[in-house]
Motif scaffolding. Structure first.
Motif, short mmCIF file in Angstrom:
data_model
loop_
_atom_site.label_atom_id
_atom_site.label_comp_id
_atom_site.label_asym_id
_atom_site.label_seq_id
_atom_site.Cartn_x
_atom_site.Cartn_y
_atom_site.Cartn_z
N TRP A 12 0.83 -1.21 0.00
CA TRP A 12 0.00 0.00 0.00
C TRP A 12 0.86 1.26 0.00
O TRP A 12 0.60 2.20 -0.75
N LEU A 13 1.90 1.28 0.83
CA LEU A 13 2.77 2.46 0.90
C LEU A 13 3.62 2.61 -0.36
O LEU A 13 3.87 3.73 -0.81
N ARG A 14 4.06 1.50 -0.94
CA ARG A 14 4.88 1.58 -2.15
C ARG A 14 4.11 2.14 -3.34
O ARG A 14 4.71 2.69 -4.26
N ASN A 15 2.81 1.99 -3.34
CA ASN A 15 1.99 2.45 -4.45
C ASN A 15 1.25 3.75 -4.13
O ASN A 15 0.23 4.04 -4.73
N GLY A 16 1.78 4.52 -3.21
CA GLY A 16 1.13 5.76 -2.80
C GLY A 16 1.33 6.89 -3.79
O GLY A 16 2.30 6.91 -4.55
N PRO A 17 0.41 7.84 -3.77
CA PRO A 17 0.51 9.00 -4.66
C PRO A 17 1.54 10.01 -4.12
O PRO A 17 2.11 9.83 -3.04
N ALA A 18 1.76 11.08 -4.87
CA ALA A 18 2.67 12.14 -4.42
C ALA A 18 2.16 12.69 -3.10
O ALA A 18 0.95 12.73 -2.88
N PRO A 19 3.01 13.04 -2.20
CA PRO A 19 4.47 13.08 -2.26
C PRO A 19 5.15 11.76 -1.87
O PRO A 19 6.37 11.73 -1.75
N LEU A 20 4.39 10.67 -1.69
CA LEU A 20 5.01 9.40 -1.33
C LEU A 20 5.92 8.86 -2.43
O LEU A 20 6.79 8.04 -2.16
N ASP A 21 5.73 9.33 -3.65
CA ASP A 21 6.60 8.89 -4.74
C ASP A 21 8.03 9.43 -4.59
O ASP A 21 8.92 9.02 -5.31
N GLN A 22 8.25 10.31 -3.62
CA GLN A 22 9.59 10.82 -3.33
C GLN A 22 10.43 9.80 -2.56
O GLN A 22 11.66 9.91 -2.52
N LEU A 23 9.78 8.83 -1.92
CA LEU A 23 10.50 7.84 -1.13
C LEU A 23 11.38 6.98 -2.03
O LEU A 23 10.91 6.44 -3.03
#
Length: 142
Positions: A12-23
């Motif tokens: 779930w966290l790996r496929n998160g939208p921005a700003p999670l794509d910064q990880l």
């Protein structure tokens, strides 16, 4: 259920939208090599939360977000996005469902070499999707 929950949360966290794509990494433990920002499950522990007819677990789970920079407020949006994503974790999963996802506490600290870490801890209660007569006598630690 604890291991299955950890795997579901990571997906779930790996496929998160921005700003999670910064990880740069979302892992079950601290990655061997990763540039900041990265996120890892720091710890989890579970206790029995079964009912008369269903196996259940109360899982305490902590994730740690690793950042770099001199100003803590510069990454506040990323911390909020991680917290919101965890709280929006889908309730239905293969073999179990979540009944509650509750934020418990957070801790932020500055570390050497201009690094920072924010720990977010949650209590997640799960029930098995399988009914049964007596989960106490079943193998509930699957």
């Amino acid at each position: 259920m604890e291991i299955a929950l950890r795997a579901a949360l990571l997906r779930w966290l790996r496929n998160g939208p921005a700003p999670l794509d910064q990880l740069t990494a979302v892992e079950e433990e601290a990655p061997a090599r990763a540039t900041t920002p990265w996120l890892a499950i720091a710890a989890s522990a579970s206790t029995d939360w079964s009912t008369k007819d269903r196996a259940g677990r109360e899982i305490r789970l902590a994730v740690e977000l690793h950042l770099r920079g001199s100003e803590p407020e510069s990454d506040a949006a990323l911390v909020r996005a991680v917290a919101a994503r965890i709280e929006d974790l889908p309730r239905q999963h293969s073999g179990f469902h979540l009944t509650t996802v509750r934020f418990l506490r957070a801790r932020s600290e500055r570390r050497s070499h201009n690094r920072r870490a924010t720990l977010l801890e949650y209590r997640i209660r799960c029930l098995s999707n399988d009914g049964g007569n007596n989960p106490i006598t079943k193998e509930i630690y699957r």
